[in-house]
Each structure stands twice: as structure tokens, then as C-alpha cells.
Design a protein around this motif. Structure first.
Motif, short mmCIF file in Angstrom:
data_model
loop_
_atom_site.label_atom_id
_atom_site.label_comp_id
_atom_site.label_asym_id
_atom_site.label_seq_id
_atom_site.Cartn_x
_atom_site.Cartn_y
_atom_site.Cartn_z
N MET A 1 -10.29 1.43 4.89
CA MET A 1 -9.35 0.53 5.52
C MET A 1 -8.41 0.00 4.43
N SER A 2 -7.13 -0.05 4.75
CA SER A 2 -6.17 -0.53 3.76
C SER A 2 -6.00 -2.05 3.89
N THR A 3 -5.38 -2.62 2.89
CA THR A 3 -5.13 -4.06 2.86
C THR A 3 -3.63 -4.29 2.95
N THR A 4 -3.26 -5.24 3.79
CA THR A 4 -1.87 -5.64 3.92
C THR A 4 -1.81 -7.15 3.76
N THR A 5 -0.88 -7.61 2.99
CA THR A 5 -0.71 -9.04 2.79
C THR A 5 0.43 -9.52 3.67
N ILE A 6 0.19 -10.60 4.40
CA ILE A 6 1.27 -11.21 5.17
C ILE A 6 1.41 -12.67 4.72
N ARG A 7 2.63 -13.12 4.73
CA ARG A 7 2.89 -14.51 4.36
C ARG A 7 3.19 -15.27 5.65
N LEU A 8 2.39 -16.28 5.91
CA LEU A 8 2.56 -17.08 7.11
C LEU A 8 3.03 -18.48 6.73
#
Length: 94
Positions: A1-8
Motif C-alpha cells: 500500500m502506498s502513502t499519500t500525504t494530504i494537508r487539511l
């Protein structure tokens, strides 16, 4: 599984955390489910438009259609639980 960073934004992050808690889910699983739901909705929308374009191309080639009053009557009867005969497609004006 890959990792994605989101800024909230902080406010959205807090809202997501509260909503996740109310639903009994972790914030992570809540966000994954939201992304999956949004993705599925877009895929259904894309499929709907593709089908509409395909049907328009069929109509443009054949010129066959069912008049609205006949189709509406058919749908109303189906909704009432009847089993009416399907309307027959034909060229406009016939």
C-alpha cells in the motif's frame, strides 16, 4: 500500500475527527471510506455520461425513439406493478 500525504485545514481535520468518532471509525478509515465513496460516485457519473453518449450515437444513426407519452405511460404502469408491453421504438413522426 502506498502513502499519500494530504494537508487539511485545522477546522476540517477537527470535523473529520469528530465525524469519524461519531461513526465509530478511526480518522484514517473514515478518510479512506470518504475517498472511496467520492471515487465511486465519479466513476458512476462517468459511466452514466458514457452510456448517454452511446445511446445518443445510436439514436443519431437509427433515428429510432419511443414517444415520451408512451414511455411515461409504460413507466407509470410498471410502477403500479403491472406488466405492460414494452413500447416500440420508431422513427420520429410515425
Amino acid at each position: 500500500m502506498s502513502t499519500t500525504t494530504i494537508r487539511l485545514p485545522e477546522e476540517l481535520k477537527a470535523r473529520v475527527a469528530r465525524a469519524a468518532q461519531r461513526s465509530g471509525a478511526t480518522t484514517h478509515s473514515f478518510i479512506l471510506e470518504a475517498i472511496a465513496e467520492k471515487t465511486e460516485a465519479q466513476e458512476r457519473r462517468d459511466a452514466f455520461f458514457a452510456e448517454a453518449l452511446r445511446r445518443k450515437e445510436d439514436f443519431d444513426q437509427s433515428g429510432l425513439s419511443v414517444p415520451w407519452d408512451e414511455m411515461r405511460d409504460y413507466m407509470v404502469r410498471m410502477a403500479k406493478g403491472e406488466n405492460p408491453p414494452r413500447p416500440v421504438a420508431r422513427k420520429e413522426g410515425r
